[in-house]
Design a protein around this motif. Structure first.
Motif, PDB file in Angstrom:
ATOM      1  N   UNK A 124       0.803  -1.228   0.000  1.00 61.32           N
ATOM      2  CA  UNK A 124       0.000   0.000   0.000  1.00 61.32           C
ATOM      3  C   UNK A 124       0.834   1.276   0.000  1.00 61.32           C
ATOM      4  N   UNK A 125       1.969   1.296   0.697  1.00 59.39           N
ATOM      5  CA  UNK A 125       2.779   2.522   0.758  1.00 59.39           C
ATOM      6  C   UNK A 125       3.318   2.905  -0.610  1.00 59.39           C
ATOM      7  N   UNK A 126       3.646   1.919  -1.412  1.00 56.35           N
ATOM      8  CA  UNK A 126       4.164   2.183  -2.761  1.00 56.35           C
ATOM      9  C   UNK A 126       3.021   2.550  -3.721  1.00 56.35           C
ATOM     10  N   UNK A 127       1.918   1.805  -3.611  1.00 64.87           N
ATOM     11  CA  UNK A 127       0.821   2.006  -4.548  1.00 64.87           C
ATOM     12  C   UNK A 127       0.146   3.362  -4.366  1.00 64.87           C
ATOM     13  N   UNK A 128       0.078   3.828  -3.138  1.00 66.46           N
ATOM     14  CA  UNK A 128      -0.557   5.125  -2.899  1.00 66.46           C
ATOM     15  C   UNK A 128       0.202   6.270  -3.540  1.00 66.46           C
ATOM     16  N   UNK A 129       1.547   6.114  -3.681  1.00 70.10           N
ATOM     17  CA  UNK A 129       2.357   7.150  -4.325  1.00 70.10           C
ATOM     18  C   UNK A 129       2.256   7.084  -5.857  1.00 70.10           C
ATOM     19  N   UNK A 130       1.891   5.900  -6.374  1.00 66.50           N
ATOM     20  CA  UNK A 130       1.921   5.687  -7.840  1.00 66.50           C
ATOM     21  C   UNK A 130       0.534   5.631  -8.451  1.00 66.50           C
ATOM     22  N   UNK A 131      -0.483   6.163  -7.762  1.00 68.03           N
ATOM     23  CA  UNK A 131      -1.849   6.046  -8.273  1.00 68.03           C
ATOM     24  C   UNK A 131      -2.025   6.691  -9.648  1.00 68.03           C
ATOM     25  N   UNK A 132      -1.240   7.788  -9.921  1.00 67.38           N
ATOM     26  CA  UNK A 132      -1.363   8.455 -11.222  1.00 67.38           C
ATOM     27  C   UNK A 132      -0.862   7.561 -12.359  1.00 67.38           C
ATOM     28  N   UNK A 133       0.167   6.735 -12.071  1.00 67.98           N
ATOM     29  CA  UNK A 133       0.670   5.813 -13.103  1.00 67.98           C
ATOM     30  C   UNK A 133      -0.391   4.785 -13.495  1.00 67.98           C
ATOM     31  N   UNK A 134      -1.213   4.395 -12.522  1.00 67.14           N
ATOM     32  CA  UNK A 134      -2.265   3.424 -12.813  1.00 67.14           C
ATOM     33  C   UNK A 134      -3.335   4.014 -13.735  1.00 67.14           C
ATOM     34  N   UNK A 135      -3.454   5.339 -13.739  1.00 73.31           N
ATOM     35  CA  UNK A 135      -4.398   5.996 -14.648  1.00 73.31           C
ATOM     36  C   UNK A 135      -3.780   6.223 -16.031  1.00 73.31           C
ATOM     37  N   UNK A 136      -2.491   6.615 -16.027  1.00 71.86           N
ATOM     38  CA  UNK A 136      -1.838   6.952 -17.299  1.00 71.86           C
ATOM     39  C   UNK A 136      -1.462   5.715 -18.119  1.00 71.86           C
ATOM     40  N   UNK A 137      -1.035   4.657 -17.454  1.00 74.04           N
ATOM     41  CA  UNK A 137      -0.522   3.470 -18.166  1.00 74.04           C
ATOM     42  C   UNK A 137      -1.539   2.870 -19.140  1.00 74.04           C
ATOM     43  N   UNK A 138      -2.780   2.597 -18.735  1.00 75.62           N
ATOM     44  CA  UNK A 138      -3.723   2.024 -19.718  1.00 75.62           C
ATOM     45  C   UNK A 138      -4.058   2.975 -20.861  1.00 75.62           C
ATOM     46  N   UNK A 139      -4.108   4.304 -20.569  1.00 74.03           N
ATOM     47  CA  UNK A 139      -4.398   5.271 -21.641  1.00 74.03           C
ATOM     48  C   UNK A 139      -3.274   5.276 -22.661  1.00 74.03           C
ATOM     49  N   UNK A 140      -2.016   5.409 -22.155  1.00 76.65           N
ATOM     50  CA  UNK A 140      -0.856   5.377 -23.063  1.00 76.65           C
ATOM     51  C   UNK A 140      -0.777   4.035 -23.792  1.00 76.65           C
ATOM     52  N   UNK A 141      -1.076   2.943 -23.083  1.00 77.88           N
ATOM     53  CA  UNK A 141      -0.977   1.611 -23.682  1.00 77.88           C
ATOM     54  C   UNK A 141      -1.931   1.427 -24.848  1.00 77.88           C
TER      55      UNK A 141
END
Length: 648
Positions: free
Chosen positions: A53-70
């Motif tokens: 959770x400590x890592x994922x909470x910092x990277x929440x924006x990547x989870x939004x951008x990755x599928x769009x870019x993909x």
């Protein structure tokens, strides 16, 4: 159109019925889910925790951008244009490229957004997971789709003869189709028996009967594009022992020219007769055609049109298409124009309407275009038709040849080649006799001297010509029969049209003057056996006491003028030439005075409409002419019937 089995579950039916746009949308949605899942997998694998959770909470924006870019990257790579059921190495390579690009973009985004902490191995783990999720999901869908095709679509079970490259390609293509279901291979290579090729077992061809029974085989597909005609014929003879429909892939030259391996078609006449051709001697062809002004009479007919095609391919100075039929001339002119455009050639092409009985028009045509080579293919060739129209057969075949040959001689043409026939040898019909008389006319012109080299080429039946038995038999079999053969023992020589035309051109180049060339036609074919083989290879049974529902072969009796066996030589005096398939016959000729007297008498018979006298004169002129039937000319019969009526 796909035929779904009546017990297809609703879910499977819905999937099989999905449109292309719906399938694209499903792929996009699945990637929008798979890519965030792959990113989570990258973190979980690196940190050995299900939910860091400590890592994922910092990277929440990547989870939004990755599928769009993909989705954007995959779209640019054309991944959504690929048909999943045909997905192969190229599509997997596109997935790999997209995943690597996305992993690099993920790493760059983490730096730009200053996401901390961000383990350096996460992009690598992400790439591996994305490759499995994105690529693997497509492979699973492809396999699932093929499973549906096998289990829920009505498909004909087939065996593929030939476990080589073409057979494997065909099996792969058929597996994605909706018509045939491959169940195995047949192959003559003993080393392959009982092995598996492309997931299918390989069987000994001698087990075909058992395989038909056990698997319900309806078709055998011949995937042997490189074998010779004789090898193909041998295979077809084995297959014809069973009532199974045989289809074949294109030959190797056709595949090279762009035809697909899975373009299946019925067995061709060439396959049935198994005649191997000899490669043409290009020097002989060029001698008469290249940079020459060529005229082809009867240019719209079976042989004439093929000569035109081969003339065009060998770059003449110009070609004149001389034809009396407007539609036939229009058809061949349009075809040749398309051929010129396709090959990027600019050869002058002149379609000329005219009769070979018009000396003035022929003279003007010969001189206007400065014709150097003439191929005379214009003739009435159907035996029963000419038998019922005696005078027109003589007028067109014999006097027509005389008129066009004299026009060529007067215009100074270099070569004149007559297309003759095996029916000119000891003829039993008017057609054959008129063609032999045409040969005698050319022999006489050759003896007169002059700059024109006259020759004639004899051969038997050509496959696929108008009135040929092979297309007729195929139509009769498709209609359920009966197949009509004139006599149980009738035999004929056969040759393909392209080979006949090529050999005619080559023979003409070897002529010295008055030559009678005979083409090697191979072994004569028994028409009854040909009919039986075609019935079997089209998946039907020949009607017998054991198979009352089969296709019946009916014998209609010999037609007027028809004989059981054809010959190619009048005498036994024949010598070889520089070409293995062409021989030179030493045939007798008539004295000039005798020939001129007969021609004059024949012309008088034409004027008076006396077919009985005309037939008698043909017997006098043509050695061995023994009519097989009485005079059945329609007008002669009418005259006879009138003479029999009592006067009132």
């Amino acid at each position: 159109m796909e035929k779904y089995k009546h017990y297809t579950p609703v879910t499977h039916y819905w999937i099989l019925s999905l449109g292309r746009n719906s399938k694209k949308l499903i792929m996009v949605l699945s990637d929008l889910i798979a890519l965030p899942l792959a990113l989570w997998s990258g973190y979980a694998l690196r940190l050995a925790e299900w939910w860091p959770s400590s890592y994922l909470s910092e990277a929440w924006l990547l989870f939004l951008l990755t599928p769009v870019f993909g989705v954007f990257i995959f779209m640019r790579l054309g991944l959504y244009r690929a048909v999943v059921r045909f997905m192969g190495a190229q599509a997997i390579l596109s997935v790999c490229k997209g995943v690597v690009a996305l992993a690099v973009l993920l790493w760059a985004s983490a730096i730009v957004l200053n996401i901390q902490p961000f383990p350096r191995s996460v992009p690598v783990n992400f790439a591996l997971a994305a490759l499995v999720y994105v690529g693997g999901s497509r492979l699973l869908v492809r396999n699932y789709y093929h499973w549906l095709l096998r289990h829920y679509i009505e498909k004909e079970p087939v065996l593929i003869y030939g476990a080589g490259g073409s057979g494997v390609q065909l099996a792969t293509a058929l597996g994605s189709g909706a018509e045939y279901l491959p169940v195995g291979f047949l192959d003559d290579d003993k080393a392959l028996w009982k092995s598996t090729v492309n997931g299918f077992p390989v069987y000994d061809p001698s087990n075909l009967k058992e395989l038909i029974t056990s698997h319900g085989i309806t078709h055998v597909l011949l995937a042997l594009p490189s074998v010779s005609h004789s090898q193909r014929r041998s295979i077809l003879e084995k297959l014809s022992e069973q009532s199974v429909h045989v289809k074949t892939v294109p030959t190797m030259p056709e595949i090279i020219s762009g035809e697909s391996v899975d373009s299946l078609r019925d067995v061709s006449p060439e396959d049935l007769l198994g005649r191997d051709t000899v490669p043409p001697d290009m020097l002989l062809i060029e001698t008469s055609i290249t940079d020459k002004a060529v005229l082809v009479s009867g240019a719209g007919g079976s042989i004439g049109s093929e000569i035109c095609r081969q003339v065009i391919q060998n770059k003449p100075k110009l070609i004149v298409l001389y034809e009396i039929s407007e539609f036939a001339l229009y058809s061949i002119e349009r075809e040749l124009q398309e051929l010129l455009t396709t090959r990027g050639l600019s050869i002058p092409l002149f379609p000329v309407l005219g009769s070979v009985l018009d000396p003035d028009r022929l003279d003007r045509v010969m001189r206007r275009f400065n014709i150097q080579t003439v191929y005379h293919a214009a003739a009435y060739k159907h035996v029963p038709m000419v038998e019922h129209n005696v005078l027109e057969g003589i007028r067109n075949n014999s006097f027509g040849t005389k008129v066009i040959a004299e026009a060529a001689l007067q215009a100074g043409a270099e070569r004149f080649v007559l297309i003759s026939t095996d029916k000119a040898v000891r003829p039993t019909n008017v057609m054959g006799a008129t063609k032999r008389l045409a040969e005698l006319v050319l022999q006489d012109l050759a003896q007169k001297g002059g700059t024109t080299v006259f020759s004639m080429v004899r051969f038997g039946n050509v496959l696929g010509s108008s009135g040929s038995v092979v297309p007729l038999f195929r139509q009769q079999i498709r209609e359920g029969g009966p197949v009509t053969v004139t006599h149980p023992e009738i035999t004929r020589f056969f040759m393909t049209i392209p080979e006949a035309a090529s050999l005619v051109i080559q023979a003409g180049s070897m002529a010295q003057g008055g030559d009678v060339f005979v083409l090697d036609m191979g072994e004569p074919v028994k028409i009854t056996e040909l009919a039986k083989r075609m019935i079997k290879l089209m998946g039907e049974e020949v009607k017998t006491d054991q198979h009352l529902s089969g296709i019946e072969i009916q014998f209609s009796g010999l037609r007027p003028g028809e004989k059981l066996y054809e010959e190619l030589l009048i005498g036994d005096d024949v010598i070889g030439t520089q070409h293995a398939k062409i021989m030179r016959a030493q045939e007798e000729s008539l004295g000039r005075d005798v020939l001129q007297n007969i021609l004059a008498a024949l012309n008088e018979s034409l004027q008076t409409g006396d077919s009985e006298r005309a037939r008698a004169l043909l017997q006098e002129a043509v050695s061995g002419f023994r009519p097989a039937s009485p005079d059945v000319d329609w007008l002669y019969q009418e005259k006879t019937e009138k003479a029999r009526k009592p006067l009132h």
